[in-house]
Enzyme design. Structure first.
Site, PDB file in Angstrom:
ATOM      1  CB  SER A  42      30.005 -15.876  10.694  1.00  0.00           C
ATOM      2  OG  SER A  42      28.718 -16.208  10.256  1.00  0.00           O
ATOM      3  CG  ASN A  45      33.231 -18.247   2.159  1.00  0.00           C
ATOM      4  OD1 ASN A  45      32.275 -18.111   2.897  1.00  0.00           O
ATOM      5  ND2 ASN A  45      34.242 -19.040   2.426  1.00  0.00           N
ATOM      6  CB  CYS A  46      28.739 -16.790  -1.626  1.00  0.00           C
ATOM      7  SG  CYS A  46      28.853 -18.435  -0.910  1.00  0.00           S
ATOM      8  CG  ASP A 288      33.992 -26.074   0.789  1.00  0.00           C
ATOM      9  OD1 ASP A 288      32.789 -26.361   0.684  1.00  0.00           O
ATOM     10  OD2 ASP A 288      34.475 -24.983   0.413  1.00  0.00           O
ATOM     11  CE  LYS A 441      -0.164 -27.440 -22.051  1.00  0.00           C
ATOM     12  NZ  LYS A 441      -0.088 -27.749 -23.513  1.00  0.00           N
TER      13      LYS A 441
HETATM   14  C1  FAD Z   1      34.786 -16.663  -3.915  1.00  0.00           C
HETATM   15  C2  FAD Z   1      33.851 -17.730  -3.501  1.00  0.00           C
HETATM   16  C3  FAD Z   1      32.542 -17.685  -3.946  1.00  0.00           C
HETATM   17  C4  FAD Z   1      31.658 -18.710  -3.590  1.00  0.00           C
HETATM   18  N1  FAD Z   1      30.370 -18.650  -4.027  1.00  0.00           N
HETATM   19  C5  FAD Z   1      29.499 -19.626  -3.693  1.00  0.00           C
HETATM   20  C6  FAD Z   1      28.161 -19.574  -4.110  1.00  0.00           C
HETATM   21  O1  FAD Z   1      27.742 -18.615  -4.770  1.00  0.00           O
HETATM   22  N2  FAD Z   1      27.344 -20.605  -3.781  1.00  0.00           N
HETATM   23  C7  FAD Z   1      27.771 -21.662  -3.021  1.00  0.00           C
HETATM   24  O2  FAD Z   1      26.989 -22.573  -2.738  1.00  0.00           O
HETATM   25  N3  FAD Z   1      29.051 -21.722  -2.578  1.00  0.00           N
HETATM   26  C8  FAD Z   1      29.913 -20.735  -2.898  1.00  0.00           C
HETATM   27  N4  FAD Z   1      31.206 -20.790  -2.437  1.00  0.00           N
HETATM   28  C9  FAD Z   1      31.630 -21.948  -1.644  1.00  0.00           C
HETATM   29  C10 FAD Z   1      31.277 -21.780  -0.177  1.00  0.00           C
HETATM   30  O3  FAD Z   1      31.747 -20.570   0.272  1.00  0.00           O
HETATM   31  C11 FAD Z   1      31.896 -22.942   0.593  1.00  0.00           C
HETATM   32  O4  FAD Z   1      31.365 -24.131   0.094  1.00  0.00           O
HETATM   33  C12 FAD Z   1      31.616 -22.854   2.084  1.00  0.00           C
HETATM   34  O5  FAD Z   1      32.062 -21.651   2.618  1.00  0.00           O
HETATM   35  C13 FAD Z   1      32.312 -24.018   2.786  1.00  0.00           C
HETATM   36  O6  FAD Z   1      32.158 -23.900   4.161  1.00  0.00           O
HETATM   37  P1  FAD Z   1      33.219 -24.544   5.160  1.00  0.00           P
HETATM   38  O7  FAD Z   1      32.738 -24.243   6.522  1.00  0.00           O
HETATM   39  O8  FAD Z   1      33.480 -25.926   4.764  1.00  0.00           O
HETATM   40  O9  FAD Z   1      34.564 -23.763   4.854  1.00  0.00           O
HETATM   41  P2  FAD Z   1      34.926 -22.169   4.849  1.00  0.00           P
HETATM   42  O10 FAD Z   1      33.651 -21.416   4.747  1.00  0.00           O
HETATM   43  O11 FAD Z   1      35.927 -22.016   3.830  1.00  0.00           O
HETATM   44  O12 FAD Z   1      35.512 -21.975   6.280  1.00  0.00           O
HETATM   45  C14 FAD Z   1      36.676 -22.615   6.701  1.00  0.00           C
HETATM   46  C15 FAD Z   1      37.353 -21.778   7.747  1.00  0.00           C
HETATM   47  O13 FAD Z   1      38.205 -22.616   8.484  1.00  0.00           O
HETATM   48  C16 FAD Z   1      39.360 -21.915   8.830  1.00  0.00           C
HETATM   49  N5  FAD Z   1      40.407 -22.892   9.138  1.00  0.00           N
HETATM   50  C17 FAD Z   1      40.954 -23.817   8.298  1.00  0.00           C
HETATM   51  N6  FAD Z   1      41.841 -24.577   8.955  1.00  0.00           N
HETATM   52  C18 FAD Z   1      41.869 -24.130  10.228  1.00  0.00           C
HETATM   53  C19 FAD Z   1      42.590 -24.518  11.375  1.00  0.00           C
HETATM   54  N7  FAD Z   1      43.461 -25.524  11.347  1.00  0.00           N
HETATM   55  N8  FAD Z   1      42.384 -23.833  12.513  1.00  0.00           N
HETATM   56  C20 FAD Z   1      41.486 -22.808  12.560  1.00  0.00           C
HETATM   57  N9  FAD Z   1      40.781 -22.406  11.507  1.00  0.00           N
HETATM   58  C21 FAD Z   1      40.961 -23.068  10.344  1.00  0.00           C
HETATM   59  C22 FAD Z   1      39.632 -21.066   7.606  1.00  0.00           C
HETATM   60  O14 FAD Z   1      40.426 -19.949   7.949  1.00  0.00           O
HETATM   61  C23 FAD Z   1      38.226 -20.687   7.178  1.00  0.00           C
HETATM   62  O15 FAD Z   1      37.869 -19.421   7.709  1.00  0.00           O
HETATM   63  C24 FAD Z   1      32.101 -19.771  -2.770  1.00  0.00           C
HETATM   64  C25 FAD Z   1      33.422 -19.796  -2.308  1.00  0.00           C
HETATM   65  C26 FAD Z   1      34.274 -18.785  -2.661  1.00  0.00           C
HETATM   66  C27 FAD Z   1      35.681 -18.810  -2.163  1.00  0.00           C
END
Ligand code: FAD
Length: 560
Positions: A42, A45-46, A288, A441
């Protein structure tokens, strides 16, 4: 499904953490375990680019929640440094490797949720693994970049890729006092938008001293003196840098899913249904890593954004707990701040629709309203492009650039798109107003009115990209001093206030394309001319739009 179940979640950030917390709110009895291979869950990233830029000063501020908080508040068992390395779908368990001990154990599940995110693309180029070449995805990545800048007193950074993370890195490295050079393969920054819409952003970047290499790629890296790096570009040029940040996109993390035999969609993400269930009925996937459908085009797409990931996590938890929640799809609504400019968009761009062969049914308008009432101090313009269906006025997409009030307009349009709204809805939209926030407007009412005028046949639009091919008389209805400062070659100047008196000077056997600075006076002119029997079109966005159109066209030519 019974509520006494064991839910395992892979990935503990946006999608995973939302899923875990929601699952607990719906079931006190479920056993919920969330694994992350990294040291944190938690985290924001953003916020990472802003930590690099020292806008966010303390690393701790990036931690939205800790494992302890998950345990105390939600009774969720969080395991960090714990990588899920294999899924046994047939027997419903995963293998988890502990990074500290190297040992692997198995964990059974009733429901498994994958939220492993996406990996930054690192192309297999010569020298790609040299020290000083960074990607940005995790807190340790951002810490390494900060340390490198401090340790080597870095002065010059190259950002490869000018998407939204690239933009944020440019801004933050610039804030740290570094000279920034950008290498972007396409002829524009922010390639998800149309080129003419980001022309003002490119101007700002250049004005701030950022060097842009558009239509350019990196072929490889080599070591320069001391810690420095040399980049070989496709054009044969070389760049020197103290550090390089790769921002060339992300790829869904699908290894686990692939190896488990889960279906992968054509766009490369894990295939899920509307309830985020994978091809295995006991496994859900969110964030993602998954393929979504674009709500506007209906096409499969991978759209890595935090909002959809959070909502999907919540929906997956609902579904696991037996609720009929459904994910509606994504339309890519995004916003980026870059050097006092705000760029926001929702829905597909013109070029995407052209690529899908859907442009024939579309129309577009450009307008340049002020963010709030012009008489209230500090008003600033917004460049807005609205794309809508020619047949029924359905709103399809919008892009906007300006200093203030940009994301508010795009958010309203985003919601209108989700509700299948039309330009007639925008025309009638009741939006909040006081002079320091908007206009009675609003910009969006204006957008709706212009588009509705077109659909009702009160206004025939023309666009600059067609001007060179047209035999029309270009009629500039601005004042002579404006005309003198810049005009479309060959245009006739007849100011609006003289039009009624001098109307007989205009040809009745030739089409007339009227323009002014932003399109409003020329609309008045077009109405006068149309009611007097002339064939007339109004050039959308006016001469201001011509500037953006030309800048975009020039940027698509490689820099000399
Ligand atoms: C620098 C940056 C800036 C961003 N800015 C924005 C923004 O301004 N606005 C916006 O909408 N989005 C933004 N994003 C995108 C947003 O952060 C992602 O879309 C979002 O975090 C995706 O969530 P998620 O849960 O899919 O993956 P993540 O948040 O990436 O989490 C995935 C997690 O899974 C873990 N993991 C992966 N594989 C395994 C495994 N096999 N076993 C255990 N753990 C594992 C990883 O270590 C990671 O911690 C940004 C991303 C980055 C990198």
């Amino acid at each position: 499904m019974s509520t006494k179940q064991r839910i395992l979640i892979v990935g503990g950030v946006a999608g995973g953490a939302s899923c875990a917390a929601r699952a607990r709110r719906l079931s006190e009895s479920a056993e919920i375990i969330m694994f992350d291979r990294g040291p944190y869950v938690s985290f924001a990233n953003c916020g990472l680019p802003y930590y690099v830029g020292n806008v966010i000063k303390k690393e701790d501020n990036l931690l939205v929640a800790t494992p302890e908080l998950f345990q105390q508040r939600f009774n969720i068992d969080v395991r960090v440094h714990a990588e899920v390395v294999r899924i046994d779908c047939a027997n419903h368990y995963v293998e988890v490797k502990n990074a500290a001990t190297g040992r692997t154990n198995t964990e059974p599940y009733d429901a498994l949720v994958l939220s492993p995110g996406a990996n930054p693309i690192r192309p297999d180029l010569p020298g790609i693994d040299l020290p000083g070449i960074f990607s940005l995805r995790t807190i340790p990545d951002s810490r390494s970049i900060r340390q490198w800048i401090d340790q080597y007193q870095a002065r010059h950074a190259v950002v490869v890729g000018a998407g939204y993370i690239g933009m944020e890195m440019i801004e933050n490295l610039h804030l740290r006092g570094l000279k920034v050079t950008v290498v972007e393969k396409q002829g524009q920054v922010m390639p998800l938008l149309d080129a003419e819409m980001v022309a003002p952003v490119q101007e700002t970047l250049k004005h701030k001293g950022v060097q842009l290499h558009l239509n350019e790629s990196v072929n490889g890296f080599s070591k320069g003196p001391e810690h420095r790096l040399v980049l070989d570009l496709g054009s044969g040029r070389q760049l020197k840098a103290d550090l390089v940040i790769l921002c060339i996109g992300v790829r869904p993390e699908t290894r686990l899913a692939r190896e488990a035999g889960l279906e992968i969609g054509p766009s490369g993400g894990i295939r899920v249904d509307a309830q985020l269930r994978t091809s295995d009925p006991h496994i859900w996937a969110v964030g993602d890593a998954v393929e979504v459908h674009d709500v506007v085009t209906g096409e499969p797409a991978v759209i890595p954004l935090a909002g959809p990931a959070n909502r999907q996590g919540r929906i997956a938890a609902d579904v696991i707990m037996g609720r009929p929640s459904v994910f509606r799809g994504t339309q890519g609504t995004s916003v980026v701040g870059i050097m006092e400019q705000v760029v926001a968009f929702t829905g597909p761009s013109e070029k995407l629709l052209k690529g899908l062969d859907r442009w024939q049914q579309m129309e577009k308008i450009y307008l340049h309203p002020e963010n709030h009432a012009g008489y209230y101090p500090g008003a600033s313009p917004i460049s807005l492009k609205l794309i809508f269906s020619k047949t029924d006025g359905r709103i399809v997409g919008a892009q906007a650039v300006g200093k203030a009030g940009v994301e508010k307009r795009i958010d309203v349009i985003a919601m209108a798109i989700q509700k299948q709204g039309t330009v007639f809805d925008l025309e009638e939209a009741e939006l909040c107003y006081a002079p320091q926030f908007g206009s009675a407007k609003d910009a969006l009412n204006h957008a709706g009115m212009i588009a509705a005028n077109i659909l009702r046949g009160d206004l025939v639009p023309a666009h600059w990209e067609d001007a060179a091919r047209s035999d029309a008389l270009m009629l500039d209805v601005r004042e002579p001093d404006e005309f003198k400062r810049g005009r479309y070659d060959g245009a006739l100047n007849l100011p609006l206030h003289q039009l009624r008196d001098r109307i007989d000077e205009l040809p009745r056997d030739q089409e007339i394309w009227a323009y002014c600075y932003v399109g409003q006076r020329s609309y008045y002119a077009a109405r006068i001319l149309a009611q007097n029997g002339f064939q007339v079109k109004n050039i959308s966005g006016g001469f201001k739009q011509f500037g953006q159109f030309q800048a975009a066209r020039n940027n698509h030519k490689p820099e000399a």
